[in-house]
Design an enzyme around this catalytic site. Structure first.
Site, PDB file in Angstrom:
ATOM      1  N   GLY A 159       0.838  -1.208   0.000  1.00  0.00           N
ATOM      2  CA  GLY A 159       0.000   0.000   0.000  1.00  0.00           C
ATOM      3  C   GLY A 159       0.867   1.249   0.000  1.00  0.00           C
ATOM      4  NE  ARG A 160      -2.560   5.883   1.761  1.00  0.00           N
ATOM      5  CZ  ARG A 160      -3.878   5.726   1.670  1.00  0.00           C
ATOM      6  NH1 ARG A 160      -4.516   6.126   0.600  1.00  0.00           N
ATOM      7  NH2 ARG A 160      -4.566   5.210   2.660  1.00  0.00           N
ATOM      8  CB  ILE A 161       3.264   2.939   4.605  1.00  0.00           C
ATOM      9  CG1 ILE A 161       2.322   4.006   5.191  1.00  0.00           C
ATOM     10  CG2 ILE A 161       4.573   2.886   5.401  1.00  0.00           C
ATOM     11  CD1 ILE A 161       1.795   3.722   6.585  1.00  0.00           C
ATOM     12  CB  THR A 238       6.594   0.667  10.877  1.00  0.00           C
ATOM     13  OG1 THR A 238       6.432   0.276   9.495  1.00  0.00           O
ATOM     14  CG2 THR A 238       8.062   0.878  11.179  1.00  0.00           C
ATOM     15  NE  ARG A 240      -2.583  -0.016  14.456  1.00  0.00           N
ATOM     16  CZ  ARG A 240      -2.084   1.182  14.136  1.00  0.00           C
ATOM     17  NH1 ARG A 240      -0.786   1.341  13.978  1.00  0.00           N
ATOM     18  NH2 ARG A 240      -2.893   2.223  13.992  1.00  0.00           N
ATOM     19  CD  GLU A 269       1.624  -0.368  20.234  1.00  0.00           C
ATOM     20  OE1 GLU A 269       1.129   0.765  20.379  1.00  0.00           O
ATOM     21  OE2 GLU A 269       2.037  -0.783  19.162  1.00  0.00           O
ATOM     22  CG  HIS A 287       2.745   3.140  17.864  1.00  0.00           C
ATOM     23  ND1 HIS A 287       1.649   2.320  18.043  1.00  0.00           N
ATOM     24  CD2 HIS A 287       2.602   3.665  16.616  1.00  0.00           C
ATOM     25  CE1 HIS A 287       0.886   2.347  16.965  1.00  0.00           C
ATOM     26  NE2 HIS A 287       1.450   3.164  16.082  1.00  0.00           N
TER      27      HIS A 287
HETATM   28  C1  DGY Z   1      -1.441   5.154  12.540  1.00  0.00           C
HETATM   29  O1  DGY Z   1      -1.799   6.189  12.009  1.00  0.00           O
HETATM   30  O2  DGY Z   1      -1.952   4.070  12.265  1.00  0.00           O
HETATM   31  C2  DGY Z   1      -0.362   5.263  13.569  1.00  0.00           C
HETATM   32  O3  DGY Z   1       0.152   4.009  13.874  1.00  0.00           O
HETATM   33  C3  DGY Z   1      -0.910   5.911  14.822  1.00  0.00           C
HETATM   34  O4  DGY Z   1      -2.096   5.291  15.150  1.00  0.00           O
END
Ligand code: DGY
Length: 321
Positions: A159-161, A238, A240, A269, A287
């Site tokens: 996806g985007r990230i 990075t 979840r 968390e 996080h």
């Molecule tokens: C997100 O935007 O998903 C970051 O992890 C903060 O919740």
């Protein structure tokens, strides 16, 4: 909604500039001392406000969403991930949910690259070594890491990230980038698709997770899949926390099935499996994916935009439920 100014509860402290913008437009209840809101406080917010601007740390469960006498009609999540919200319960209750995509893509991709570099070059360990007064001076075999340039980065999800990571890793660090995403059959930006996750795990020097937290992705990285990574492989998360079986990760690291891990997110968390805290080959961040002032302001403005649209009776820009 009544003719009076709509009431917005902001569950945690957000950048001051955005708090002010929200407060000029709505009757706003801010969280001045930034303490987590209890379930009772969230229920009170659900009963007395029109909108709750919540974040990943607020567990918006079915019970909270179904608070008797609920007034809230919009949960404007401050974050792109919204697994903190029981979306099915919100849908059933007629409560809208929005998120803040796009604005945190670059910051989160930067943090994934930070973890790639930190784990490869042992920078957390190096800093602890120096601050602990153990550094005796330069020597040729001291704290050698592994190169990032020229290595293979495997992305789980595209996806985007993941795409932003591709640009940084491929163009910036000369990495070969491969990915598996059941929804994306074709390569892009120099990244090559692989038909199965197994192929990505077997081929990659670094495996970086970029899939959402869904029932289908819970513990995606379990003992078997961790075992499919190279022994020299490094896992980066990075996305979840619950995409990784944290107990299986500890076991894989202890047995030397993988070499290292860089984590920004955790299954429970803010608690972190205690064994991880003792491992020098694990980089642990609290996080921080989206934690730049520019990004956190942009996230607030994006949430505010959704609130404004909702109050005006228009479709939301980022409606997820
Ligand atoms: C997100 O935007 O998903 C970051 O992890 C903060 O919740």
């Amino acid at each position: 909604m009544s003719a009076e100014r709509p009431i917005v509860v902001v569950t945690r402290k957000i950048p001051a500039a955005v708090e002010q913008e929200i407060a000029t437009q709505f009757e706003t209840r801010l969280n001045a001392n930034d303490t987590p809101m209890s379930a009772e406080a969230l229920e009170e917010a659900m009963r007395t406000a029109d909108v709750v601007l919540c974040c990943v740390a607020d567990k918006m469960t079915a019970d909270i969403i179904n608070t008797p006498g609920r007034r809230v009609k919009l949960l404007a999540n401050y974050g792109v991930g919204f697994n903190n919200i029981d979306v099915a319960a919100a849908k059933a209750a007629g409560v809208l949910v929005s998120n803040t995509p796009e604005v945190l893509t670059e910051a989160t991709a930067d943090l994934a690259m930070t973890l790639v570099l930190m784990t490869a070059r042992r920078t957390g360990e190096g800093e602890r070594h120096l601050r602990g007064g153990q550094w005796t001076g330069w020597r040729p075999t001291h704290m050698m890491g592994t190169m990032v340039t020229g290595k293979t980065l495997g992305l789980v999800g595209f996806g985007r990230i993941a795409r932003a990571v591709t640009k940084k890793a491929h163009d910036g660090f000369g990495m070969k980038v491969i990915f598996h995403d059941p929804l994306v059959p074709n390569g892009a930006l120099g990244a090559e698709p692989r038909a199965t996750l197994k192929e990505v795990l077997e081929e990659s020097d670094f495996v970086s997770l970029h899939c959402p937290a869904l029932p289908e992705t819970r513990h995606l990285m379990n003992a078997q899949r961790l075992g499919e990574m190279k022994k020299s492989g490094i896992l980066i998360n990075t996305a979840r926390g619950d995409v990784v079986d944290e107990a299986a990760l500890v076991a894989a690291l202890q047995r030397g099935q993988i070499a290292a891990a860089g984590l920004d997110v955790y299954e429970r968390e803010p608690s972190v499996t205690s064994e991880l805290l003792k491992m020098e080959n694990v980089v642990l961040l609290p996080h921080l994916g989206s934690a730049t002032l520019e990004t956190r302001e942009a996230m607030g403005r994006r949430a505010l935009e959704n609130i404004r649209l909702f109050v005006a009776g228009h479709p939301l820009r980022d409606r997820v439920a």
